[in-house]
Design a protein around this motif. Structure first.
Motif, PDB file in Angstrom:
ATOM      1  N   ASP A  74       6.583   2.565  -1.866  1.00 14.80           N
ATOM      2  CA  ASP A  74       6.082   2.478  -3.235  1.00 14.80           C
ATOM      3  C   ASP A  74       5.453   1.113  -3.504  1.00 14.80           C
ATOM      4  OD1 ASP A  74       8.192   0.710  -3.741  1.00 14.80           O
ATOM      5  OD2 ASP A  74       9.469   2.270  -4.554  1.00 14.80           O
ATOM      6  N   ILE A  75       4.935   0.971  -4.714  1.00 21.40           N
ATOM      7  CA  ILE A  75       4.211  -0.236  -5.114  1.00 21.40           C
ATOM      8  C   ILE A  75       5.043  -1.497  -4.923  1.00 21.40           C
ATOM      9  CG2 ILE A  75       3.224  -1.427  -7.125  1.00 21.40           C
ATOM     10  CD1 ILE A  75       1.372   0.677  -6.195  1.00 21.40           C
ATOM     11  N   GLY A  76       6.345  -1.423  -5.101  1.00 20.71           N
ATOM     12  CA  GLY A  76       7.195  -2.597  -4.972  1.00 20.71           C
ATOM     13  C   GLY A  76       7.470  -3.011  -3.529  1.00 20.71           C
ATOM     14  N   SER A  77       7.019  -2.216  -2.575  1.00 22.96           N
ATOM     15  CA  SER A  77       7.277  -2.517  -1.165  1.00 22.96           C
ATOM     16  C   SER A  77       6.433  -3.690  -0.699  1.00 22.96           C
ATOM     17  CB  SER A  77       6.965  -1.293  -0.294  1.00 22.96           C
ATOM     18  OG  SER A  77       7.748  -0.201  -0.683  1.00 22.96           O
ATOM     19  N   LYS A  78       7.017  -4.522   0.118  1.00 24.67           N
ATOM     20  CA  LYS A  78       6.290  -5.671   0.675  1.00 24.67           C
ATOM     21  C   LYS A  78       5.887  -5.330   2.100  1.00 24.67           C
ATOM     22  CE  LYS A  78       7.734  -9.118  -2.304  1.00 24.67           C
ATOM     23  NZ  LYS A  78       6.876  -9.927  -3.015  1.00 24.67           N
TER      24      LYS A  78
ATOM     25  N   LEU B 118      -0.142   0.889   1.362  1.00 23.48           N
ATOM     26  CA  LEU B 118       0.808   1.868   0.809  1.00 23.48           C
ATOM     27  C   LEU B 118       0.459   3.276   1.286  1.00 23.48           C
ATOM     28  CD1 LEU B 118       1.227   0.617  -2.861  1.00 23.48           C
ATOM     29  CD2 LEU B 118       2.790   0.306  -0.948  1.00 23.48           C
ATOM     30  N   TYR B 119      -0.830   3.594   1.244  1.00 27.62           N
ATOM     31  CA  TYR B 119      -1.278   4.905   1.729  1.00 27.62           C
ATOM     32  C   TYR B 119      -0.893   5.090   3.189  1.00 27.62           C
ATOM     33  CZ  TYR B 119      -4.040   7.544  -1.634  1.00 27.62           C
ATOM     34  OH  TYR B 119      -4.426   8.357  -2.659  1.00 27.62           O
ATOM     35  N   LEU B 120      -1.213   4.082   4.014  1.00 27.38           N
ATOM     36  CA  LEU B 120      -0.935   4.197   5.443  1.00 27.38           C
ATOM     37  C   LEU B 120       0.558   4.321   5.725  1.00 27.38           C
ATOM     38  CD1 LEU B 120      -3.524   1.691   6.918  1.00 27.38           C
ATOM     39  CD2 LEU B 120      -3.570   4.192   7.033  1.00 27.38           C
ATOM     40  N   GLY B 121       1.367   3.600   4.968  1.00 30.97           N
ATOM     41  CA  GLY B 121       2.811   3.714   5.131  1.00 30.97           C
ATOM     42  C   GLY B 121       3.297   5.124   4.843  1.00 30.97           C
ATOM     43  N   ASN B 122       2.801   5.697   3.762  1.00 28.91           N
ATOM     44  CA  ASN B 122       3.210   7.062   3.407  1.00 28.91           C
ATOM     45  C   ASN B 122       2.634   8.100   4.360  1.00 28.91           C
ATOM     46  OD1 ASN B 122       5.007   6.897   1.061  1.00 28.91           O
ATOM     47  ND2 ASN B 122       3.299   5.792   0.173  1.00 28.91           N
ATOM     48  N   ILE B 123       1.425   7.866   4.846  1.00 31.80           N
ATOM     49  CA  ILE B 123       0.851   8.763   5.847  1.00 31.80           C
ATOM     50  C   ILE B 123       1.690   8.697   7.126  1.00 31.80           C
ATOM     51  CG2 ILE B 123      -1.134   9.107   7.372  1.00 31.80           C
ATOM     52  CD1 ILE B 123      -2.884   8.308   4.884  1.00 31.80           C
TER      53      ILE B 123
ATOM     54  N   ALA C 141      -3.997  -3.734  -0.340  1.00 29.10           N
ATOM     55  CA  ALA C 141      -2.593  -3.453  -0.669  1.00 29.10           C
ATOM     56  C   ALA C 141      -2.381  -1.956  -0.905  1.00 29.10           C
ATOM     57  CB  ALA C 141      -2.162  -4.250  -1.900  1.00 29.10           C
ATOM     58  N   LEU C 142      -3.298  -1.332  -1.632  1.00 27.50           N
ATOM     59  CA  LEU C 142      -3.166   0.103  -1.877  1.00 27.50           C
ATOM     60  C   LEU C 142      -3.337   0.885  -0.580  1.00 27.50           C
ATOM     61  CD1 LEU C 142      -2.638   2.265  -3.966  1.00 27.50           C
ATOM     62  CD2 LEU C 142      -5.086   2.369  -4.390  1.00 27.50           C
ATOM     63  N   LEU C 143      -4.253   0.449   0.278  1.00 28.61           N
ATOM     64  CA  LEU C 143      -4.442   1.125   1.561  1.00 28.61           C
ATOM     65  C   LEU C 143      -3.198   1.026   2.438  1.00 28.61           C
ATOM     66  CD1 LEU C 143      -8.123   0.195   2.370  1.00 28.61           C
ATOM     67  CD2 LEU C 143      -7.203   2.474   1.902  1.00 28.61           C
TER      68      LEU C 143
END
Length: 105
Positions: A88-92, A54-59, A50-52
């Protein structure tokens, strides 16, 4: 001779450096978390992945000026808004199985 890069080119270089730094952090997180190990439980794997995501989305958002089509494909692949300014964290996220973004050579 050394050259000093200023103006928009310097800004582009700095942004690319930030993207590489973010990729390095994500890579280290994968190596440290080792989600492929047998002794790790499903909840830990879920949290790591899940954290990865989020990282990939922001990258992907950071890549938008350099690789707009690839950025869009990454965001769409995870079900994020293509026009998002940040993830962000709340994103699905919903992973869609599709053709690889970068074919193997």
């Amino acid at each position: 001779p050394s050259y000093i890069v200023t103006g928009p080119f310097e800004l582009l270089r700095e942004n690319l450096e930030r993207i590489w730094q973010a990729l390095s952090v994500a890579d280290k997180y994968i190596e440290d978390g080792k989600p492929w190990q047998k002794d790790i439980n499903a909840e830990q794997v879920k949290n790591i992945l899940a954290l990865l995501v989020l990282y990939l989305g922001n990258i992907a958002i950071g890549l938008r000026p350099f690789l707009p089509d690839t950025s869009k494909k990454i965001l769409e692949r995870f079900g994020f808004s293509v026009g998002a300014k940040h993830i962000d964290i709340g994103s699905k996220a919903i992973l869609k199985a599709e053709v690889p973004l970068f074919p193997r050579i």
